[in-house]
Design a protein around this motif. Structure first.
Motif, PDB file in Angstrom:
ATOM      1  N   VAL A 261      16.694  30.177  80.383  1.00 51.70           N
ATOM      2  CA  VAL A 261      16.016  31.100  80.734  1.00 51.70           C
ATOM      3  C   VAL A 261      17.110  32.378  80.251  1.00 51.70           C
ATOM      4  CG1 VAL A 261      15.632  32.029  83.259  1.00 51.70           C
ATOM      5  CG2 VAL A 261      15.228  29.212  82.404  1.00 51.70           C
ATOM      6  N   VAL A 262      16.374  33.477  80.176  1.00 55.71           N
ATOM      7  CA  VAL A 262      17.087  34.571  79.656  1.00 55.71           C
ATOM      8  C   VAL A 262      16.794  35.507  80.225  1.00 55.71           C
ATOM      9  CG1 VAL A 262      16.631  35.650  77.854  1.00 55.71           C
ATOM     10  CG2 VAL A 262      16.659  33.223  77.335  1.00 55.71           C
ATOM     11  N   MET A 263      17.847  36.409  81.142  1.00 56.26           N
ATOM     12  CA  MET A 263      17.439  37.205  81.860  1.00 56.26           C
ATOM     13  C   MET A 263      17.563  38.255  81.239  1.00 56.26           C
ATOM     14  SD  MET A 263      16.958  36.103  85.051  1.00 56.26           S
ATOM     15  CE  MET A 263      16.657  34.565  85.868  1.00 56.26           C
ATOM     16  N   VAL A 264      16.435  39.683  81.635  1.00 55.46           N
ATOM     17  CA  VAL A 264      16.371  40.544  80.911  1.00 55.46           C
ATOM     18  C   VAL A 264      16.314  42.199  81.443  1.00 55.46           C
ATOM     19  CG1 VAL A 264      14.769  42.101  79.191  1.00 55.46           C
ATOM     20  CG2 VAL A 264      14.971  39.904  78.890  1.00 55.46           C
ATOM     21  N   GLU A 265      17.192  43.109  81.376  1.00 57.77           N
ATOM     22  CA  GLU A 265      16.959  44.319  82.385  1.00 57.77           C
ATOM     23  C   GLU A 265      16.760  44.937  81.458  1.00 57.77           C
ATOM     24  OE1 GLU A 265      21.299  45.466  83.108  1.00 57.77           O
ATOM     25  OE2 GLU A 265      22.613  44.775  81.938  1.00 57.77           O
ATOM     26  N   TRP A 266      16.225  46.326  81.549  1.00 60.17           N
ATOM     27  CA  TRP A 266      15.705  47.604  81.055  1.00 60.17           C
ATOM     28  C   TRP A 266      16.357  49.191  80.514  1.00 60.17           C
ATOM     29  CZ3 TRP A 266      11.722  44.174  80.252  1.00 60.17           C
ATOM     30  CH2 TRP A 266      11.141  43.832  81.293  1.00 60.17           C
ATOM     31  N   GLU A 267      16.702  48.031  79.645  1.00 58.58           N
ATOM     32  CA  GLU A 267      18.549  48.957  78.964  1.00 58.58           C
ATOM     33  C   GLU A 267      18.267  48.728  77.680  1.00 58.58           C
ATOM     34  OE1 GLU A 267      22.422  48.961  80.881  1.00 58.58           O
ATOM     35  OE2 GLU A 267      21.545  49.208  83.086  1.00 58.58           O
ATOM     36  N   LEU A 268      18.874  50.003  77.341  1.00 65.27           N
ATOM     37  CA  LEU A 268      18.811  49.279  75.595  1.00 65.27           C
ATOM     38  C   LEU A 268      20.079  49.217  74.769  1.00 65.27           C
ATOM     39  CD1 LEU A 268      17.745  52.952  74.484  1.00 65.27           C
ATOM     40  CD2 LEU A 268      16.408  51.196  73.761  1.00 65.27           C
ATOM     41  N   PRO A 269      20.156  48.278  74.210  1.00 62.31           N
ATOM     42  CA  PRO A 269      21.262  47.371  73.794  1.00 62.31           C
ATOM     43  C   PRO A 269      21.884  48.479  72.533  1.00 62.31           C
ATOM     44  CG  PRO A 269      19.206  46.477  72.776  1.00 62.31           C
ATOM     45  CD  PRO A 269      18.803  47.627  73.400  1.00 62.31           C
ATOM     46  N   GLU A 270      23.528  48.176  72.965  1.00 58.72           N
ATOM     47  CA  GLU A 270      23.998  48.156  71.993  1.00 58.72           C
ATOM     48  C   GLU A 270      24.488  47.465  70.641  1.00 58.72           C
ATOM     49  OE1 GLU A 270      28.077  50.012  74.072  1.00 58.72           O
ATOM     50  OE2 GLU A 270      26.842  51.068  75.014  1.00 58.72           O
ATOM     51  N   THR A 271      24.868  48.096  69.630  1.00 59.74           N
ATOM     52  CA  THR A 271      25.322  47.187  68.508  1.00 59.74           C
ATOM     53  C   THR A 271      25.833  45.818  68.639  1.00 59.74           C
ATOM     54  OG1 THR A 271      25.215  48.606  66.963  1.00 59.74           O
ATOM     55  CG2 THR A 271      26.533  47.089  65.982  1.00 59.74           C
ATOM     56  N   GLY A 272      25.801  44.496  69.042  1.00 55.19           N
ATOM     57  CA  GLY A 272      26.031  43.249  68.815  1.00 55.19           C
ATOM     58  C   GLY A 272      25.625  42.817  70.309  1.00 55.19           C
ATOM     59  N   GLN A 273      25.117  43.766  71.203  1.00 54.51           N
ATOM     60  CA  GLN A 273      24.064  43.929  72.549  1.00 54.51           C
ATOM     61  C   GLN A 273      22.744  42.505  72.055  1.00 54.51           C
ATOM     62  OE1 GLN A 273      24.645  46.740  75.067  1.00 54.51           O
ATOM     63  NE2 GLN A 273      26.151  45.104  75.176  1.00 54.51           N
ATOM     64  N   CYS A 274      22.148  41.225  72.562  1.00 52.78           N
ATOM     65  CA  CYS A 274      21.243  41.304  72.562  1.00 52.78           C
ATOM     66  C   CYS A 274      20.151  42.387  73.366  1.00 52.78           C
ATOM     67  CB  CYS A 274      21.368  39.301  72.246  1.00 52.78           C
ATOM     68  SG  CYS A 274      22.562  38.769  71.469  1.00 52.78           S
ATOM     69  N   GLY A 275      18.688  41.641  72.936  1.00 54.50           N
ATOM     70  CA  GLY A 275      17.810  41.981  73.456  1.00 54.50           C
ATOM     71  C   GLY A 275      16.293  42.018  73.088  1.00 54.50           C
ATOM     72  N   LEU A 276      15.819  42.672  73.107  1.00 51.09           N
ATOM     73  CA  LEU A 276      14.397  42.061  73.270  1.00 51.09           C
ATOM     74  C   LEU A 276      13.488  42.518  72.999  1.00 51.09           C
ATOM     75  CD1 LEU A 276      11.937  40.150  74.344  1.00 51.09           C
ATOM     76  CD2 LEU A 276      11.593  41.314  76.099  1.00 51.09           C
ATOM     77  N   PHE A 277      12.583  42.508  71.983  1.00 49.90           N
ATOM     78  CA  PHE A 277      12.391  43.359  70.780  1.00 49.90           C
ATOM     79  C   PHE A 277      10.570  43.397  70.552  1.00 49.90           C
ATOM     80  CE2 PHE A 277      16.449  43.559  69.908  1.00 49.90           C
ATOM     81  CZ  PHE A 277      17.394  44.781  70.247  1.00 49.90           C
ATOM     82  N   ARG A 278      10.101  44.541  70.186  1.00 50.48           N
ATOM     83  CA  ARG A 278       9.058  44.691  69.810  1.00 50.48           C
ATOM     84  C   ARG A 278       8.450  45.164  68.156  1.00 50.48           C
ATOM     85  NH1 ARG A 278       3.802  44.271  73.164  1.00 50.48           N
ATOM     86  NH2 ARG A 278       5.062  45.444  74.210  1.00 50.48           N
ATOM     87  N   ALA A 279       8.436  44.057  67.705  1.00 45.19           N
ATOM     88  CA  ALA A 279       8.409  45.276  65.523  1.00 45.19           C
ATOM     89  C   ALA A 279       7.225  44.174  65.568  1.00 45.19           C
ATOM     90  CB  ALA A 279       9.820  44.551  65.265  1.00 45.19           C
ATOM     91  N   ASP A 280       6.610  44.277  64.461  1.00 46.16           N
ATOM     92  CA  ASP A 280       5.088  43.908  63.510  1.00 46.16           C
ATOM     93  C   ASP A 280       4.378  42.923  64.462  1.00 46.16           C
ATOM     94  OD1 ASP A 280       5.622  44.996  61.225  1.00 46.16           O
ATOM     95  OD2 ASP A 280       7.274  43.594  60.713  1.00 46.16           O
ATOM     96  N   GLY A 281       3.931  43.268  65.508  1.00 46.91           N
ATOM     97  CA  GLY A 281       3.641  42.396  65.958  1.00 46.91           C
ATOM     98  C   GLY A 281       3.966  41.660  67.164  1.00 46.91           C
ATOM     99  N   GLN A 282       5.043  41.985  67.146  1.00 52.32           N
ATOM    100  CA  GLN A 282       5.886  39.767  67.548  1.00 52.32           C
ATOM    101  C   GLN A 282       6.377  40.296  68.200  1.00 52.32           C
ATOM    102  OE1 GLN A 282       7.079  37.236  64.891  1.00 52.32           O
ATOM    103  NE2 GLN A 282       6.215  38.738  63.076  1.00 52.32           N
ATOM    104  N   ILE A 283       7.292  39.516  69.629  1.00 53.68           N
ATOM    105  CA  ILE A 283       8.172  39.777  70.628  1.00 53.68           C
ATOM    106  C   ILE A 283       9.384  38.794  69.624  1.00 53.68           C
ATOM    107  CG2 ILE A 283       8.700  39.700  72.928  1.00 53.68           C
ATOM    108  CD1 ILE A 283       6.689  41.863  72.392  1.00 53.68           C
ATOM    109  N   LEU A 284      10.215  39.711  69.814  1.00 47.00           N
ATOM    110  CA  LEU A 284      11.704  38.977  69.274  1.00 47.00           C
ATOM    111  C   LEU A 284      13.008  39.506  70.069  1.00 47.00           C
ATOM    112  CD1 LEU A 284      11.435  41.031  65.398  1.00 47.00           C
ATOM    113  CD2 LEU A 284      10.661  37.843  66.245  1.00 47.00           C
ATOM    114  N   VAL A 285      13.561  38.115  70.103  1.00 41.24           N
ATOM    115  CA  VAL A 285      14.421  37.191  70.845  1.00 41.24           C
ATOM    116  C   VAL A 285      15.385  37.807  69.679  1.00 41.24           C
ATOM    117  CG1 VAL A 285      16.412  36.905  72.495  1.00 41.24           C
ATOM    118  CG2 VAL A 285      14.470  36.999  72.870  1.00 41.24           C
TER     119      VAL A 285
END
Length: 105
Positions: free
Chosen positions: A32-56
């Motif tokens: 289970v991955v917990m997400v907060e609504w903040e932008l990641p800095e370089t080296g941090q992991c995030g949840l992204f939408r690119a090319d219609g896909q949701i990516l971790v």
């Protein structure tokens, strides 16, 4: 990824169940991955939408303005995504986890 309900006593805004091994060993399949609504800095992991896909992915921006969304399981590096300057990518949040070193490859 399956979205889960966040417990009331947890500071996260969203929770997801990982559906693959591409972030192992730091985030194993089924974790289970917990997400907060903040932008990641370089080296941090995030949840992204690119090319219609949701990516971790692990976030990194190079000196040329390319954004690199990297898998932590380097045996699956073919799943890395590079986004050139000017191409859209949406950050949906930062994963609540310890920082992980950027890969050297």
């Amino acid at each position: 990824m399956e979205q889960l309900i966040v417990p009331k006593d947890n500071p996260a805004q969203a929770a997801f169940c990982m559906d693959g091994d591409y972030m192992a060993p730091y985030i194993p399949q089924g974790a289970v991955v917990m997400v907060e609504w903040e932008l990641p800095e370089t080296g941090q992991c995030g949840l992204f939408r690119a090319d219609g896909q949701i990516l971790v992915r692990q976030y990194c921006e190079d000196s040329f303005g390319n954004i690199h969304l990297l898998v932590l399981n380097r045996a699956r590096r073919e799943l890395d995504v590079t986004i050139p300057p000017g191409q859209a990518v949406e950050c949906l949040g930062r994963l609540m986890m310890e920082n992980v070193p950027l890969p050297l490859d």
